[in-house]
Design a protein around this motif. Structure first.
Motif, PDB file in Angstrom:
ATOM      1  N   THR A 188       0.664  -1.185   0.132  1.00 27.08           N
ATOM      2  CA  THR A 188      -0.239   0.001  -0.074  1.00 27.08           C
ATOM      3  C   THR A 188       0.877   1.183   0.065  1.00 27.08           C
ATOM      4  OG1 THR A 188      -0.041  -0.037   2.320  1.00 27.08           O
ATOM      5  CG2 THR A 188      -1.997  -1.179   1.227  1.00 27.08           C
ATOM      6  N   ALA A 189       0.296   2.422  -0.342  1.00 29.50           N
ATOM      7  CA  ALA A 189       0.855   3.524  -0.074  1.00 29.50           C
ATOM      8  C   ALA A 189      -0.362   4.663   0.093  1.00 29.50           C
ATOM      9  CB  ALA A 189       1.478   3.925  -1.539  1.00 29.50           C
ATOM     10  N   THR A 190       0.031   5.240   0.852  1.00 34.25           N
ATOM     11  CA  THR A 190      -1.105   6.819   0.942  1.00 34.25           C
ATOM     12  C   THR A 190      -0.408   7.959   0.508  1.00 34.25           C
ATOM     13  OG1 THR A 190      -0.124   7.463   3.358  1.00 34.25           O
ATOM     14  CG2 THR A 190      -1.586   5.644   3.046  1.00 34.25           C
ATOM     15  N   PHE A 191      -1.406   8.740   0.309  1.00 32.32           N
ATOM     16  CA  PHE A 191      -1.085  10.387  -0.288  1.00 32.32           C
ATOM     17  C   PHE A 191      -1.691  11.228   0.650  1.00 32.32           C
ATOM     18  CE2 PHE A 191      -1.570   6.975  -3.339  1.00 32.32           C
ATOM     19  CZ  PHE A 191      -0.345   7.064  -4.063  1.00 32.32           C
ATOM     20  N   SER A 192      -1.010  12.575   0.713  1.00 37.08           N
ATOM     21  CA  SER A 192      -1.415  13.568   1.532  1.00 37.08           C
ATOM     22  C   SER A 192      -1.176  14.840   0.523  1.00 37.08           C
ATOM     23  CB  SER A 192      -1.166  13.732   2.767  1.00 37.08           C
ATOM     24  OG  SER A 192      -1.067  14.844   3.271  1.00 37.08           O
ATOM     25  N   HIS A 223       0.821  12.070  -8.546  1.00 37.48           N
ATOM     26  CA  HIS A 223       1.306  11.061  -7.483  1.00 37.48           C
ATOM     27  C   HIS A 223       0.836   9.749  -7.878  1.00 37.48           C
ATOM     28  CE1 HIS A 223       2.492  14.374  -4.598  1.00 37.48           C
ATOM     29  NE2 HIS A 223       2.985  14.645  -5.640  1.00 37.48           N
TER      30      HIS A 223
END
Lengths: 380, 380
Positions: free
Chosen positions: A168-172, A182
């Motif tokens: 997983t990856a998260t973005f902000s 992104h």
């Protein structure tokens, strides 16, 4: 979560409605949204095992409900080989809830489109969450900032991506154009196709931004396609009648012919290409369709050059129907020799507002002309 | 956090030691690690304002301390234009602590290298955290899985990236090779250079994987470079003596000449290129150096072809010194006409073990030959 949802205005989607939903959604997806077949099988299996999914009209949500958009991001051609797993949507939702530290009340589709109409239903059936009757595009479009949610001011993050291997990856970030850059980079790095949970919003935000009733309308379109199966041209009249009563408006039969050339490449994580269609009437110029995941522009080829008169353009819808079966054809499935009818349909009014055209007009895709609504263009 | 750190074996880094640290670290960085100049100014300003940074020998950590690696990821050439801000390291640490929900006890450098030696000190000074005297490479290398931490079994994530605009992303995967692919894609999407906090580990894990004392050794090398400033060839003897007493071992003076050609491009987020050096003695063949952020391989050009006899290769160190000043030259600063001395130095024993050579041998960079330790190669 049920405290945030009114029991008025809810219906259910059963497993036996998924075939109609899938084919209707492919028509609205204008070539994009991903091939629905494996997602359809996965959704049918999940709904058969877990029971029907609650379909909510947007007004059923209380203003403080917590809604997220879920779907696949990547090049549809990759999705033909990198097949989705039916437990991934629920895993993506669980990872998202752990990331934000709160519970989701309802799910909404990014876009009404093949695979991307099925993924929220798989997620809803396996996690027990309702799905909104509506979506963030009213069609499919290739980039996140083209959704109604960000156009109406919804921030893209917190957002989460899940790949086929469970990474997983998260973005902000506050900007959906930045988020698009992104998430597209991560889609490429994660194998070409990922699941994302994004654009978390309140019920109030959803109600003022969603394109309403596109899931139930897809089921209706799918029923028309199934009942009149066998001849694309005989389908035009009943489809025109269905669209005339909808938020879309006019349907035009643009062209009938044979695919003479179809070239596409995966560029920057998108399917980018062009289709040339030859009429059965030799006196008629060829029709050229430009693709970026979706069919974006249809032009009649000029004698001396390739780029002639525009007969329909994004954000209006362009779809190809197989001439013999009437089945809509996704852009990654277009092949030399197919006989097709090409139709164009007006887009929902939301996309004709200046704030929407600022991100979805033809110039946003590199074309050197302004958007003219379908009804104002001369027929081909 | 002080309960996790013994007060034995701690020293301090003061602002006036940073110039020596910076130039010594550039020598060890073998051309990579990023230009130190702006990071040096930023570190000097931060340490002057906030006071010195505690430098911990690895054995000062208790086994249950929580340590993270911090540094810049991207193409060093981009770092020349996309300048770091001195508050970014502390913001990245705060975002990481919020993401994992626990406090960090100490910081460690990915790699002893120009900018990447300064960033942990800026982070330490502004957040009050101690910095380990050691690093994860004992030099600079272009990819995350080449660090000692993952080679020794430390997982790369949870990890966090921060870009110049304050946007963040987090990563979750067990494989550092996968993490490298993900973080490199984000570095490109986020403007070419980002800060990351990654490879969180316990004190016990750090102690069995870190290359020890490379920060204090860089200060010592920097002192030699400063005191003997003015002639690269006169520096060779004192540098050789310093390395002979270190974990690195033999230093060889490979070549002296003039940069005849230097070509590099940003490919896949790395600076990729080749340098050709002509000897002042016309009878001597040219020296060719291949670059992927770092100087990887030095070869004597054969008469009939470009790729001749290898005189040093990764994981051993190759560095270029300016002939007039003795200053080490980073790969993104190499220019036509510069006069240089080329030196090679053995690498720490850790990188000569099979588990390390599996990820850092010349074949891992696409070269078609096996690693031979510097001492076993015939001198040029």
């Amino acid at each position: 979560m049920t405290t945030r949802i009114s029991t008025r205005t809810t219906t259910r989607i059963e497993a036996d409605q998924l075939a109609d939903l899938s084919s209707g959604a492919v028509l609205l997806a204008t070539g994009g949204g991903g091939d629905p077949y494996v997602s359809y099988l996965s959704a049918r299996q999940t709904l058969t095992a877990m029971g029907p999914v609650t379909l909510l009209k947007p007004e059923a949500l209380t203003d403080d409900a917590y809604v997220v958009a879920i779907g696949g991001v990547g090049a549809p051609s990759v999705g033909l080989e990198l097949l989705p797993s039916s437990d991934e949507p629920a895993r993506a939702l669980a990872a998202f809830e752990a990331h934000v530290g709160r519970k989701i009340d309802a799910l909404v589709s990014f876009e009404v489109g093949g695979g991307n109409s099925m993924i929220p239903l798989i997620a809803g059936a396996s996690s027990g969450l309702p799905v909104i009757d509506g979506d963030g595009m009213g069609r499919a479009l290739p980039e996140a900032q083209m959704m109604t949610f960000p156009i109406a001011g919804v921030a893209p993050t917190p957002a989460l991506a899940l790949d086929y291997a469970g990474n997983t990856a998260t973005f902000s970030t506050d900007s959906t154009a930045t988020y698009e850059r992104h998430v597209r980079a991560m889609a490429q790095a994660m194998g070409g196709m990922i699941l994302t949970v994004e654009h978390p919003m309140t019920g109030a935000e959803l109600k003022r931004s969603v394109v309403p009733e596109t899931i139930s309308f897809s089921i209706e379109l799918g029923r028309v396609l199934r009942e009149r199966r066998g001849n694309a041209e005989a389908l035009i009249a009943p489809l025109r009648a269905a669209f005339a009563d909808s938020i879309y408006g006019e349907l035009r039969h643009l062209y009938t012919g044979k695919i003479a050339d179809s070239a596409s490449q995966v560029i920057g994580g998108y399917d980018v290409g062009r289709v040339r269609i030859e009429s059965f009437d030799e006196a008629q110029p060829d029709l050229l369709i430009d693709i970026r995941n979706e069919y974006l522009v249809a032009r009649l080829a000029a004698d001396s050059e390739d780029e002639g008169r525009v007969v329909s353009s994004v954000p209006d819808l362009i779809s190809l129907l197989d001439l013999e079966t009437g089945a809509p054809i996704n852009s990654e499935r277009v092949r030399f020799g197919q006989r097709v009818a090409v139709i164009a349909i007006g887009c929902p009014d939301f996309y004709r507002e200046p704030r929407a055209l600022a991100v979805v007009a033809p110039r946003c895709f590199g074309f050197d002309f302004d958007y003219v609504p379908l009804e104002a263009l001369p027929a081909p």
